[in-house]
Design an enzyme around this catalytic site. Structure first.
Site, short mmCIF file in Angstrom:
data_model
loop_
_atom_site.label_atom_id
_atom_site.label_comp_id
_atom_site.label_asym_id
_atom_site.label_seq_id
_atom_site.Cartn_x
_atom_site.Cartn_y
_atom_site.Cartn_z
N HIS A 9 0.86 -1.19 0.00
CA HIS A 9 0.00 0.00 0.00
C HIS A 9 0.89 1.23 0.00
O HIS A 9 1.29 1.73 1.06
CB HIS A 9 -0.93 -0.04 1.22
CG HIS A 9 -1.97 1.05 1.23
ND1 HIS A 9 -3.19 0.91 1.86
CD2 HIS A 9 -1.99 2.29 0.68
CE1 HIS A 9 -3.89 2.02 1.71
NE2 HIS A 9 -3.18 2.89 1.00
N HIS A 11 1.41 4.79 -2.45
CA HIS A 11 1.07 5.64 -3.60
C HIS A 11 2.36 6.29 -4.08
O HIS A 11 2.99 7.03 -3.30
CB HIS A 11 0.06 6.70 -3.19
CG HIS A 11 -1.22 6.14 -2.63
ND1 HIS A 11 -2.34 5.94 -3.40
CD2 HIS A 11 -1.53 5.70 -1.39
CE1 HIS A 11 -3.31 5.42 -2.66
NE2 HIS A 11 -2.84 5.26 -1.42
N HIS A 189 -9.40 0.76 -1.71
CA HIS A 189 -9.42 1.40 -0.39
C HIS A 189 -10.86 1.30 0.13
O HIS A 189 -11.80 1.62 -0.61
CB HIS A 189 -9.06 2.89 -0.49
CG HIS A 189 -7.61 3.18 -0.68
ND1 HIS A 189 -6.84 2.61 -1.65
CD2 HIS A 189 -6.79 4.03 0.01
CE1 HIS A 189 -5.60 3.09 -1.56
NE2 HIS A 189 -5.54 3.95 -0.56
N GLU A 192 -11.47 3.21 5.51
CA GLU A 192 -10.44 4.12 6.04
C GLU A 192 -11.20 5.21 6.80
O GLU A 192 -11.24 5.21 8.03
CB GLU A 192 -9.60 4.71 4.89
CG GLU A 192 -8.53 5.70 5.37
CD GLU A 192 -7.80 6.41 4.21
OE1 GLU A 192 -8.31 6.42 3.09
OE2 GLU A 192 -6.71 6.99 4.48
N ASP A 271 1.54 7.10 2.10
CA ASP A 271 2.13 8.28 1.45
C ASP A 271 3.29 8.75 2.33
O ASP A 271 3.20 9.77 3.02
CB ASP A 271 1.08 9.38 1.32
CG ASP A 271 -0.12 8.91 0.51
OD1 ASP A 271 0.00 8.82 -0.72
OD2 ASP A 271 -1.16 8.60 1.13
N1 ADE Z 1 -4.58 8.71 -2.10
C1 ADE Z 1 -3.35 8.75 -1.57
N2 ADE Z 1 -3.40 8.32 -0.30
C2 ADE Z 1 -4.67 7.98 -0.02
C3 ADE Z 1 -5.36 7.47 1.11
N3 ADE Z 1 -4.74 7.20 2.27
N4 ADE Z 1 -6.68 7.28 1.03
C4 ADE Z 1 -7.32 7.54 -0.09
N5 ADE Z 1 -6.73 8.02 -1.19
C5 ADE Z 1 -5.42 8.24 -1.16
ZN ZN Z 2 -3.78 4.74 0.35
#
Ligand code: ADE
Ligand code: ZN
Length: 327
Positions: A9, A11, A189, A192, A271
């Site tokens: 996971h 990005h 996703h 969350e 991220d």
């Molecule tokens: N895009 C980048 N990080 C993300 C996240 N944690 N949740 C949803 N979209 C994303």
């Molecule tokens: Zn993500």
């Protein structure tokens, strides 16, 4: 020695460090609304997912050329190698770039430049996961999938990200159906910021094999039981959850409870340029904050390879590396 692990996971746009953002801005003549690296880093205080996404999309503006995407991916791979990553399944958000006039080919050719021989150069096998932005119309996702068709040999799966609440998985049923027809695997996703019901919907309507985040499943014991029974992996991102205020403090993170319940949870960085650490820092952070045992750390490392889109031989090789590691 660092724990051998898979990152599932991540990005690639979320690995854009402020220093690289400024270097690319200068190379491309793009004006950034920050005077310095320090001022940009100081802006990394988020209220929620949307406040983070606003900055994340704003900074993608510096990514213009094939070389920019190659440099971004190369910087991540070098860092990941230093963190014990042996396999990485990497999200990219083509619509964040095509919407700015950067062609799909520029994005994927640039990323591929760094990824295609990563195993030889960095000792990291890789897969690309094409993510659809769920706050854009499903038609835009279908168009993106059409643009990806000439490059299917470089893409392992499709995913779904961006603003979750109000954009349930079912909106993308037709897109995922087409992706599966094309032979792609599927993740999304869910759970969350959005409710546990989105997790069930992603499984039932989109047919995903893995859930990204998913920590809100804990609100639904019957769904937890199902995920345990069906061995559905959850790619959990502890630093992200704290920075985006899904969890108050690392010490309150439910990761240990997830393991105790028998969920196939993994630790990932989401991220890392924005959330204060890469995957090793996430591992070390939860180890210290939750007091995870050596056995639990071993389970997390094993889970990362169990949950990866690997063939049986590669999976067995990586699991043997974990078994040989002393925790
Ligand atoms: N895009 C980048 N990080 C993300 C996240 N944690 N949740 C949803 N979209 C994303
Ligand atoms: Zn993500």
């Amino acid at each position: 020695m660092l724990v051998p692990k898979a990152e599932l996971h991540l990005h690639i746009e979320g690995t854009l460090e402020p220093e690289l953002a400024f270097a690319l801005a200068e190379r491309n003549g793009v004006a950034l609304p920050f005077a310095s690296v320090e001022e940009l880093r100081a802006a990394y205080r988020f209220e929620d997912l949307q406040s983070f996404l606003d900055l994340y999309y704003r900074l993608t503006d510096v990514l213009r050329t094939e070389q920019d995407f190659a440099d971004l991916a190369e910087a991540y791979l070098a860092r990941a190698r230093a963190e014990g990553v042996r396999h990485a399944e990497i999200f990219f958000d083509p619509q964040a770039h095509t919407a700015r006039g950067v062609p799909f080919a520029t994005v994927i050719d640039g990323l591929w430049k760094a990824l295609h021989d990563s195993e030889e150069r960095h000792g990291i096998s890789t897969g690309l996961i094409l993510c659809f932005l769920r706050d854009l119309p499903a038609e835009s996702a279908l168009e993106t999938l059409r643009a990806a068709e000439p490059y299917l040999d470089r893409i392992v799966a499709v995913g779904l990200d961006s603003a979750e609440v109000g954009h349930p998985p079912a909106k993308f049923a037709a897109v995922y159906e087409r992706a599966r027809e094309l032979g792609l695997r599927a993740v999304a996703h869910a759970g969350e910021e959005g409710p546990a019901a989105y997790v069930a919907e992603a499984l039932d309507v989109l047919g995903v094999e893995r859930i990204d985040h998913g920590i809100r499943v804990l609100e639904d014991p019957a769904l937890v039981e199902r995920l345990v029974r069906e061995r559905i992996p959850l790619t959990v991102c502890p630093f992200s959850n704290v920075r985006l205020r899904v969890v108050d403090r690392l010490a309150d993170h439910p990761l240990r409870r997830m393991l105790e319940l028998g969920l196939l949870a993994t630790v990932n960085s989401d991220d890392p340029a924005y959330f204060g650490g890469y995957i090793h820092e996430n591992f070390a952070g939860v180890r210290d904050a939750l007091g995870l045992t050596a056995a639990e750390l071993r389970t997390l490392a094993r889970n990362s390879f169990e949950a990866a889109f690997l063939d049986d031989d590669a999976r067995a090789r990586y699991l043997a590396e974990v078994d040989a590691h002393s925790f």
